[in-house]
Motif scaffolding. Structure first.
Motif, mmCIF file in Angstrom:
data_model
loop_
_atom_site.group_PDB
_atom_site.id
_atom_site.type_symbol
_atom_site.label_atom_id
_atom_site.label_comp_id
_atom_site.label_asym_id
_atom_site.label_seq_id
_atom_site.Cartn_x
_atom_site.Cartn_y
_atom_site.Cartn_z
ATOM 1 N N LYS F 63 1.426 20.636 24.527
ATOM 2 C CA LYS F 63 0.421 19.703 24.300
ATOM 3 C C LYS F 63 -0.597 20.252 23.602
ATOM 4 C CE LYS F 63 2.222 16.095 26.919
ATOM 5 N NZ LYS F 63 3.342 17.000 27.551
ATOM 6 N N VAL F 64 -0.793 19.713 22.387
ATOM 7 C CA VAL F 64 -1.817 20.135 21.498
ATOM 8 C C VAL F 64 -3.046 19.241 21.050
ATOM 9 C CG1 VAL F 64 -0.374 21.975 20.761
ATOM 10 C CG2 VAL F 64 -0.421 19.775 19.357
ATOM 11 N N ILE F 65 -4.161 19.923 20.766
ATOM 12 C CA ILE F 65 -5.190 18.959 19.939
ATOM 13 C C ILE F 65 -5.246 19.323 18.457
ATOM 14 C CG2 ILE F 65 -7.682 18.836 19.991
ATOM 15 C CD1 ILE F 65 -7.886 18.984 22.821
ATOM 16 N N THR F 66 -5.231 18.302 17.905
ATOM 17 C CA THR F 66 -5.336 18.617 16.282
ATOM 18 C C THR F 66 -6.491 17.698 15.739
ATOM 19 O OG1 THR F 66 -3.916 16.449 16.004
ATOM 20 C CG2 THR F 66 -2.886 18.740 16.131
ATOM 21 N N ASP F 67 -6.868 17.895 14.547
ATOM 22 C CA ASP F 67 -7.617 16.993 13.735
ATOM 23 C C ASP F 67 -7.006 15.496 13.728
ATOM 24 O OD1 ASP F 67 -9.547 18.821 13.849
ATOM 25 O OD2 ASP F 67 -8.965 19.577 11.713
ATOM 26 N N LYS F 68 -7.601 14.327 13.982
ATOM 27 C CA LYS F 68 -6.942 13.113 13.902
ATOM 28 C C LYS F 68 -6.580 12.849 12.202
ATOM 29 C CE LYS F 68 -9.394 9.021 14.578
ATOM 30 N NZ LYS F 68 -9.888 8.148 15.384
ATOM 31 N N TYR F 69 -7.208 13.256 11.552
ATOM 32 C CA TYR F 69 -7.014 12.784 10.076
ATOM 33 C C TYR F 69 -6.257 13.841 9.484
ATOM 34 C CZ TYR F 69 -10.755 9.674 10.491
ATOM 35 O OH TYR F 69 -11.574 8.783 10.859
#
Lengths: 94, 94, 94, 94, 94, 94, 94
Positions: F63-69
């Motif tokens: 599970k990762v966090i990325t920049d939405k754009y």
């Protein structure tokens, strides 16, 4: 009189006018870059350009597709040429 | 008085005025870059410029085509010169 | 008081005011970069700057041409100086 | 409390307010970059920054000129500091 | 649940709200970059990032100053974090 | 049908819709970049990308966090994926 | 007639028209980049491109997803092609 390109530059003579059709070829460029068919007239020596070694792979007589906005137009003895960098040539048409 | 260019710079003396015709040469530049014919007056030593080794390949007396917007104009004793980087020179006219 | 430049920076003292003529020299800059004649007052040590080795080739006393918009103006004890990087110096006037 | 800069950063304490004069020093910045005199308070360790080895050449106590717009202002216990990269320091005032 | 940063990223928990004062610290950022004090919560492994070797020099528990606009805010179980690159950290507050 | 990413690209399947809350996680992105939680579906081979060696450190199931754009959305058989570069992944959520 | 791409360029023939659906595939691009499914027709030789060694990993017949705005459209004998760099190809659809 002739033009001898420096570094990785290539002298082209346009075969297709912009946006016109000839034989079976229709050129449709995106807003960003529009291609054109051209004949290679002369080729620079390549070598180290901007710190990178460039080997020239096109040769005089090749028909190539480039971005329409690439390069500088020069008219010499009533013939119009375009000077591009080899990296602006997309593909060879055979 | 004379101008000695540093690094990869080249001192040019314009042969053709902008947008004018002389002999069989008509220069038509794109909106992005317009060429001009110029004579090389003096040439910098080259060497390591911005971390890259530059070998000077043009020499005094060469007639060259450059981008019209490249370089800086300097008038010295009533003669107008343009200082460009060698990489702004597109081709030699012979 | 004196200014000792760091890295590849050079302290200049302008000889020519902008757009003015002195002796036989008229400076006409393009919209992009306008040259000025200046005298080199002091020179940084060079060395590794931004990961690239810079050898200083100008020396105190040299008359040089730079881009008018290059550098930062500093007035010290009523004398105005300009701090530029050596790479902003175009040519030496002799 | 104190500020320990990282990498190639330097903590400065402004000596001159913007656009004001003190002693014989008048600072006149171009539209692009305006200089300010500041005292070096502490200096980062240097080392490899953004892939390039940086050797710190300024030291605490040096009076320096920087671009006015460079760096970040921080007020700690009523004293205002500016954190800059060493490469934003133009010259040492002696 | 916890956040494990990748590469040269650092997880911060803001100590100071924007533009507010606590103890003797007042933060005044320029138009370009505004600093904030934050505590380091966890630190990425560093290593080769974008072709450059990054050694992580901050550690969990450090109080740091960063540019206010740097990084991405993430709220996990009602705690707000900011993910920055180590290069966006200006200094350690001790 | 499946998507096999090239080079340093990673195929993600979004877990969190934009701006919505699930469990204890509230995502608040800055104006510049807004994060999203996503599950890694498949991972490119890494290797030399744009002249730099990239080692892939995320794996399917993370599970990762990325920049939405960041990245490009692709819907395949009614499932929406996002293709990002590994460098756009900020942190792993555990 | 055929197109032989240079360097790291790839000739594609679009399978999906922009914004249309076919089988189970719906393509939804972000404002920044919109994907399209295409078939690889021919592949350049790779090698040193802009100073970096590129190994070509796609081959003729591959179905790929690219950014919709990437590349240059060329119509040859009534068939429309797109010339992209290999780096603009996001993933292979299998």
């Amino acid at each position: 009189m002739k033009l001898t390109p420096l570094a990785d530059r290539v002298i082209l003579k346009m075969v297709e006018a912009e946006e016109t059709t000839k034989g079976g070829i229709i050129l449709t460029g995106s807003a960003k870059e529009k291609p054109s068919v051209a004949e290679v007239i002369s080729v620079g020596p390549g070598g180290v350009v901007d710190g990178k070694t460039i080997t020239m792979t096109v040769k005089a007589g090749d028909k190539v597709i480039t971005d329409k906005y690439a390069g500088t137009k020069v008219t010499l003895e009533d013939v119009e040429y375009v000077v591009v960098r080899q990296g602006d040539i997309l593909a060879i048409v055979e």
